[in-house]
Design a protein around this motif. Structure first.
Motif: not given
Length: 918
Positions: A573-593
């Motif tokens: 598994s690969v896990s982590g988090s996606l945030r904006t440039a200002t550090g805010m979480p991005v809900p329902n964002g797209i992450v590709n691996f």
């Protein structure tokens, strides 16, 4: 004496109704059992067993193994069929190779299918030297529980290829007035057993903090012996000390190291009253275990005397330093054991004190069909608890096989249980009070004829070299029905690989015995190799002396849940988090691996907190992974944080007593054959001598302000050793020599242990950094690490108020010229991305088994293989049969075929078949 039998209660069916209790604080046996069952179902214990092709190896060999991953499950409410089913909890197993100093050399990550995994370890001379190693196997889920229950095996590895100096050592010591005097004799000899006489030898003794405890010089005598003697009052430091000796052979110093961890350890004797405690006025068995400084059993003898000097018992060790005697303590008296050890030394030891208030639990396991359980209450306990309920629970693995309760109306009770209620293995009996408190425990071993019956047969029992040998396999259940079995088989040349069969690690010794107990068990296969009354009696003493504390009943009955830090893995598994440039979480964002240059990819959406997890991935190790934010609005201006997986930290080898002190001598037959194999494989070719271009290694010398540290570091770690971890932070946290890690700081060990807690300076590519900065550094990018115990002429420690310097240097990156392809990459819009090296699966290789034509001889001296055949995937059909074949090597003598495994119902079995090669 009034003896009453317990009311038997099947743990899962509860056929007998229980009477209500008048007291409101009572806990019924049904409640106890239900809570145990609930706990066991929510927190299953996995077991890993590794079947190896051989018990020891040489540098350059390949270790072949198969992993069996099991859990305890009850089949159709039948408590006698409750063990060793292939686990469905985890789909990943880890195999670590560690040195005798508990530093990780290699870590494999293996995919699990139907509870099985396959692997091999190539013992390359770049990574392995002669020494004792230990192999651990576990799952991520198992890391939530005690590491003492991981699979653990000591593997000696030797080499005599390109070696002209051999040695053996004997060590003795005396401890007096807190001063240790250590004497050692090293014998030096050649490959053809000629003594190295009249040779200069220099030696020193140092601990892990590089502190010198003794040093000297000498010359070997006519027999090639050098006598070494030193004294020190730093006895604690000897447990981590090493004797380093160098002998001068034709102006070339050959250096060897010998551990002194057992040099001054005193013999240890412990006493174990049956059921846990001695009670005044009640006769009890008392088991004892005496071990030598090396951790092996000592055959002691002696007497038990009271405080008046009266001898109340005579004792003698029965097996491997273990024995048992009976004692009826008298109030007001204390007891002591006066013992004599095999070397003639004597010592005395206090027995545990006896109590006036309590209850004892005794088990008689001598009958082949029944177990007799008796508990006896002291007068004080009986007076306080008369007419209250007492419960007893019998648990095998994680399944409750028996539960009963009775009212305490007399001080002594007994119950006779049929062994058919229990599967083979360890059973733990526990007495509970009416309030659910565990009073006494006793474990015993049930040996039944319920194992998988594996048959091996060949058309004949005598063959010639390079003959083809065809094996037929049969697998049957205990009631002789065909079994669908998954097995592994190894065939070895027993003449070249001699071994004490009593000391073998097998699927039976592991899954039935050692995986259930804490601590070292000497020669575990002795109890299974030739079962008789003597081995059964010795096994019962082992049960009295060995610890069993997998479950703390107090926590279970209080509904206290264990802290779970590690998930059961269903793949990579690969896990982590996606945030904006200002550090805010991005809900329902797209992450590709995706994996570069492979057809491995996945796309997921983040949750409302911007977190993502991509599961059930499958890819090999040593690949380049990419996680990006392509597909998101403003996706080239986002931050992606990928979680680092924390690898298992090294733990001490519980089987350290199995380590060999003199590997050259002990493995001589095997290593001599290995040398012949090496000579046969050498082909002399024409050599053209050219100018050698030195490869420059990145170091502190690349940075002018670090040059003052000096030319020679105290320790150097090559970057190639930094494997098996997600970040440099994890790689070096506990493995840097001379360095101690504590709370995200590094310290010089010798000063830290002396109370000087000043952190070391860390320089990464010339810049001073905090240790936590290394969490984002890929270990594969490091060229080398240098450790300096002082700052030399640089003045770095004085300026920064630090102590010691750690210099980390990255590999030099080749700069590419600006061509058309590179320009295209630079001009293409880049989405926010993270490039990293995820830990993938090790891809197992295939075992090579040669095929010979009839009557055709080989070249270069013949086929000298020691592992003749290895097959980890022998699977029987619906009739319980399978077959395999191979060709013998050129070695003559006795060949051993060892097959073991598990069937579809969790039955385990093992068979050894021998045939002759002439």
């Amino acid at each position: 004496m009034n003896l009453r039998k317990f009311t038997s209660i099947l743990s899962l069916l509860f056929l007998v109704c229980l009477s209500a209790f008048a007291q409101t604080d009572t806990v019924s046996v049904k409640t106890i059992v239900n809570k145990i069952i609930k706990y066991n179902s929510e927190y299953p214990f996995e077991k890993v067993y590794l079947h190896f092709d051989k018990p020891y190896y040489a540098v350059g060999d390949t270790i072949w193994f198969k992993a069996y991953l099991t859990t305890d499950v009850t089949i159709n409410d039948d408590m006698t069929k409750n063990k060793h089913l292939p686990s469905t909890v985890s789909k990943v197993v880890y195999v670590d190779v560690l040195t005798s100093k508990d530093s990780t050399v290699q870590r494999l990550k293996l995919p699990v299918t139907d509870g099985m995994a396959y692997g091999d370890i190539k013992l390359l001379k770049e990574n392995y030297a002669e020494g004792n190693y230990h192999i651990k196997a576990y799952t991520n889920w198992m890391r939530n529980f005690d590491a003492a229950y991981y699979f653990n095996k000591t593997i000696p590895i030797g080499t005599i290829v390109d070696k002209n100096v051999f040695n053996s050592i004997t060590i003795s010591s005396q401890l007096k007035n807190n001063t240790a005097k250590v004497d050692a004799i090293i014998h030096y000899y050649t490959a053809d057993n000629r003594d190295y006489a009249g040779r200069k030898v220099s030696w020193r003794v140092q601990n892990t903090d590089d502190e010198t405890l003794g040093k000297g010089k000498g010359v070997t005598d006519a027999k090639g012996n050098i006598n070494i003697s030193f004294a020190t009052n730093k006895t604690a430091a000897l447990t981590t000390a090493t004797l380093v000796a160098g002998i001068d052979i034709n102006n070339n110093t050959i250096t060897n190291s010998f551990t002194l961890k057992n040099a001054v350890a005193p013999p240890d004797v412990q006493f174990f009253p049956e059921g846990g405690e001695l009670l005044n006025g009640i006769k009890s068995k008392v088991a004892f275990k005496a071990i030598k400084p090396d951790g092996l059993g000592a055959d002691v003898k002696g007497t038990i005397v009271d405080n008046t000097g009266t001898v109340v018992a005579t004792i003698t060790a029965q097996h491997l330093g273990m024995g048992v005697f009976e004692l009826t303590p008298v109030a007001g008296k204390t007891y002591k054991a006066s013992l004599t050890f095999p070397d003639g030394s004597q010592n005395s030891y206090d027995l545990p004190g006896a109590k006036d208030n309590g209850i004892t639990l005794a088990v008689n396991n001598t009958d082949a069909e029944k177990i007799a359980i008796t508990f006896s209450a002291s007068d004080a306990f009986f007076a306080t608890n008369r007419n209250k309920m007492i419960a007893i629970v019998g648990q095998s693995g994680q399944v409750v096989c028996y539960a009963g309760q009775t009212q305490l109306t007399t001080p002594i009770y007994t119950a006779t249980l049929l062994k058919s209620k229990f599967p083979s293995g360890i059973v733990q009996f526990t007495i509970f009070t009416s309030t659910g408190d565990a009073l006494a425990q006793r474990i015993c071993f049930v040996q039944r004829n319920d194992q998988l019956k594996i048959g091996l047969s060949t058309p004949k029992t005598t063959y010639t070299a390079r003959d083809q040998v065809a094996f037929n396999v049969t697998a049957k259940t205990a009631d002789n029905k065909p079994a669908l079995a998954n097995l592994s088989v190894t065939v070895i040349d027993g003449t070249k690989v001699p071994f004490n069969e009593n000391a073998e690690t097998t699927i039976l010794t592991n899954l039935l015995l050692t995986s259930e107990l804490k601590g070292y068990i000497e020669k575990p296969n002795y109890y299974f190799n030739n079962i008789n009354d003597k081995t059964a009696a010795d096994l019962d003493i082992l049960m009295l002396t060995q610890g069993y504390r997998r479950i703390i009943y107090k926590d279970v009955l209080a509904d206290k849940q264990p802290q779970l830090k590690f998930d059961a893995e269903d793949g990579i598994s690969v896990s982590g988090s996606l945030r904006t440039a200002t550090g805010m979480p991005v809900p329902n964002g797209i992450v590709n691996f995706y994996i570069k240059n492979m057809r491995v990819s996945a796309t997921v959406n983040t949750n409302r907190d911007g977190e993502f997890k991509i599961s059930k991935l499958f890819f090999p190790d040593s690949v380049k992974g990419v996680v990006n934010a392509k597909g998101n609005y403003n996706g080239n201006n986002m931050m992606i944080m990928v979680n680092n997986s924390t690898p298992q930290q090294p733990t001490p080898n519980i089987n350290a007593p199995d380590e060999l002190l003199n590997i050259d001598t002990t493995l001589n037959a095997y290593l001599q054959n290995d040398k012949k194999q090496s000579l046969n494989s050498h082909v002399i070719k024409e050599v053209v001598i050219k100018e050698r271009v030195a490869v420059k290694v990145a170091s502190h010398k690349d940075y002018p302000f670090l040059v003052g540290l000096g030319n020679i570091p105290d320790h150097v770690i090559d970057g190639s050793r930094l494997t098996g971890c997600a970040s440099l932070y994890e790689c070096i946290k506990n493995t840097l020599p001379g360095i101690t890690y504590y709370e995200d700081k590094l310290y010089l060990s010798r000063d830290y242990n002396a109370g000087k807690r000043i952190e070391a300076a860390i320089y990464y590519d010339g810049a001073v950094v905090d240790f936590s900065r290394l969490t984002s550094v890929d270990p594969a990018t490091i060229d080398q690490i240098e450790v300096f115990a002082s700052d030399g002429l640089s003045g770095l420690n004085r300026m920064d108020n630090t102590n010691g310097v750690v210099v980390i240097s990255s590999k030099k990156v080749e700069r590419k010229p600006l061509d058309k392809e590179l320009l295209k990459q630079l001009l293409t819009p880049q989405f926010s991305a993270v490039n990293f090296n995820p830990k993938g699966y090790y891809m197992v290789r295939a075992f090579y088994s040669p095929k010979y034509e009839a009557n055709k001889t080989g070249a270069f001296g013949g086929d000298l293989r020691t592992t003749i055949y290895w097959n980890p995937k022998v699977v029987t059909d619906k009739n319980g049969t399978a077959a395999f074949d191979f060709f013998n090597a050129d070695g003559t003598g006795t060949y051993r075929a060892i097959i073991e495994g598990i069937d579809s119902e969790g039955n385990i079995g093992r068979t050894v078949y021998k045939y002759t090669v002439r």
